[in-house]
Motif scaffolding. Structure first.
Motif, short mmCIF file in Angstrom:
data_model
loop_
_atom_site.label_atom_id
_atom_site.label_comp_id
_atom_site.label_asym_id
_atom_site.label_seq_id
_atom_site.Cartn_x
_atom_site.Cartn_y
_atom_site.Cartn_z
N ASP A 284 0.87 -1.18 0.00
CA ASP A 284 0.00 0.00 0.00
C ASP A 284 0.90 1.22 0.00
N LEU B 193 -5.47 -8.20 -6.51
CA LEU B 193 -6.19 -7.03 -6.04
C LEU B 193 -7.60 -7.41 -5.67
N LEU C 105 -4.82 2.75 -0.83
CA LEU C 105 -5.60 1.58 -1.26
C LEU C 105 -6.57 1.16 -0.16
N SER D 227 -12.91 -2.51 -6.47
CA SER D 227 -12.41 -2.10 -7.77
C SER D 227 -13.52 -2.18 -8.80
N VAL E 232 -5.73 0.86 -9.77
CA VAL E 232 -5.06 1.53 -8.66
C VAL E 232 -4.37 2.82 -9.05
#
Length: 554
Positions: free
Chosen positions: A53, A79, A59, A83, A115
């Motif tokens: 992170d 991930l 994040l 998202s 991201v």
């Protein structure tokens, strides 16, 4: 796949041996209800997972988790969370779990796409690494058919030494046998020492090394109350700002990403504003003789923080130029992008020199002495003010009669800061010089910091409304001032490049086009100022500010 509706479990205990006993009891209990067979190839060992992170947990705050799992050749990034592309897994090669990674290190794909907008311009840092083994078992019914599986994970934090974590148990479903999987889960839940999983493995691993998700923020968020003595609150706020400064120094010196320097600079600037706003609260007589600051000592600390601000300015200015460089290139119409490349190269060379001076200053005895002495002095003031309040309460005296409260301090100083903004802003006309808007911007910053310092005292609704209007005014003034500064810097850099014979004619022409674009932006901000100021400091704005200050004083 984990059974829908079934949670994992943790086998808790005082030590690893106790945990092993609990796991053994789970296996024994399951063995009475099912035939329990080790999965072929179990236990599986050597699994190594590292969570990444940013330093300020961007994040995590966005509901995302980025995990790297090492493999024999390469590894994979995973991930999970909120998202827009859902959970994603990507294979990577050459990924080092022990060092920071820039966004450019991420392979193209859904992870980078998800991201980049959250993380930029920060680097991804390894937060914690967990190793461990996993044992797998098949649960068979009377007919010898597999109706569920049990996974027993034995994690441990790899942080110099190995720190075992409680084993985690998970029941997974076999299609068509959901009832049996639920029955197995109920058996596990009934074993003493077994508890449902309440937080992810990442949180447990961080806790084992004395950390927690989101444990750094550049927000002031000082623990103050309205009835606290003003001296105690002032010292508490300034100690919080010093914490942020010191937390960012290692990242600045390692040059991990440009936001370490940005956060350090903001906290230094806030500290200087705090000394202007309520530094006199630190000079009040306190319980312990000698703990209060004299005006001369206060001025010395203020001068030292100005030195730190000046020390960091050149590198930060160059960081901003380089950060915005691609956006600047896209504004070109007559010139070509390649025409600006010598300018970029010059900025990078200049930054190397300026960063070397910055690092030398942050490593110097002067800076080390400043932070040490400042912390010692503030800690003494905070503790003395708190002790003095306790003694007053024990003696039955009125605290309000003895010391100024934080609520009073907040209302008085914030009201004064707002009055300066309102008066100076109202005096600005289209014919006013640029310096008048620059001065107003500084006054707005002081007001913004005052609001942030005392935010815990204010009602959330009125605080949010005032801050939103102020931010819009600041954005307008910031656009005006930043473009003026950039225009001046580009002209100065062009002169330096000419003197060093590093300025091709096409580059100078392209730089001239950029300054023209910046001048147009500046003019747009100037035209927008009157509307923004009226929204903030007009009749409605003054009413909102009055309501806010009444709530804070109460």
């Amino acid at each position: 796949m984990t059974t829908p509706g079934l949670a994992g479990f943790i086998a808790s205990g005082e030590d690893s041996q106790t945990c092993d006993v609990v796991v053994a009891e789970v296996l024994e209990a399951l063995g009475q209800g099912f035939e329990l067979l080790p999965e072929r190839g179990a236990p599986r060992g050597g699994r190594r997972r590292t969570w990444f992170d940013t330093f300020d947990w961007r994040l995590y705050r966005a509901g995302l988790t980025l995990e790297y799992a090492a493999a024999h050749r390469g590894g994979e990034l995973r991930l999970t969370g909120a998202s827009p592309y859902g959970d994603a897994v990507q294979l990577v090669t050459g990924w080092k779990a022990s060092r920071p990674h820039q966004l450019r290190d991420l392979p193209d794909g859904p992870i980078a796409t998800s991201v980049s907008g959250v993380v930029a311009p920060r680097a991804l840092l390894p937060e914690v690494t967990v190793t461990g083994t996993t044992a797998a078992y098949r649960l068979l019914n009377e007919d010898g058919k597999t109706v569920a599986r049990l996974l027993v994970e034995y994690p441990a934090v790899a942080a110099g030494d190995v720190r075992p974590l409680p084993p985690r148990l998970t029941i997974t479903e076999v299609r068509g046998y959901l009832t049996q999987a639920r029955r197995a889960a109920r058996i596990i839940a009934g074993i003493p020492g077994v508890w449902p999983v309440t937080q992810p493995l990442l949180a447990d691993a961080l806790h084992a090394i004395g950390r927690y998700p989101g444990d750094y923020s550049n927000k002031v968020a000082a623990n103050i109350t309205g009835r606290m003595p003003a001296a105690e609150a002032a010292a508490t706020i300034l100690l919080r700002l010093l914490d942020i400064v010191e937390a960012n120094v290692p990242g600045v010196l390692r040059d991990i990403d440009i936001e370490f320097l940005h956060d350090l600079r903001v906290s230094v600037r806030r500290s200087r504003s705090a000394l202007k706003l309520f530094g006199d609260a630190l000079t009040a007589p306190l319980a312990a003789p000698g703990t209060a600051l004299t005006g001369r000592k206060l001025a010395r600390f203020a001068a030292e923080f100005k030195w730190v601000g000046d020390l960091t300015t050149p590198t930060r200015d160059l960081d901003v130029h380089l950060l915005d460089f691609e956006d600047t290139v896209r504004t070109l119409r007559a010139a070509k992008p390649d025409d600006l490349e010598p300018f970029r190269a010059y900025l990078k060379q200049r930054r190397v020199r300026e960063f070397r001076l910055l690092a030398r200053g942050l490593r110097s005895p002067r800076f080390v002495t400043l932070t040490r002495d400042w912390r010692e002095r503030l800690t003494a003031i905070r503790d003395s003010a708190n002790a003095g309040t306790a003694a007053t309460v024990r003696s039955g005296q009125s605290r309000r009669a003895v010391v100024e409260t934080t609520g009073t301090l907040a209302a008085d100083r914030t009201r004064l800061a707002f009055a300066k903004v309102a008066k100076r802003g109202a005096a600005i006309t289209p014919a006013s010089p640029h310096d008048s808007l620059h001065d107003l911007r500084k006054r707005c910053k002081e007001l913004r910091y005052a609001l942030e310092f005392f935010a815990p005292l204010y009602p959330a609704d009125s605080y949010g409304a005032v801050l939103a209007d102020l931010k819009r005014l600041q954005d307008c003034l910031g656009e005006f001032q930043d473009t003026e500064v950039q225009i001046g810097e580009i002209r100065a850099l062009a002169t330096s490049m000419l003197a060093a014979d590093e300025a091709p004619a096409v580059t100078l022409l392209a730089m001239g086009e950029v300054t023209a674009w910046l001048a147009a932006r500046q003019q747009g901000a100037r035209e927008d100022f009157e509307r923004r100021f009226a929204e903030f400091a007009g009749v409605d704005g003054q009413r909102r500010m009055a309501e806010l200050l009444r709530g804070g004083a109460a």
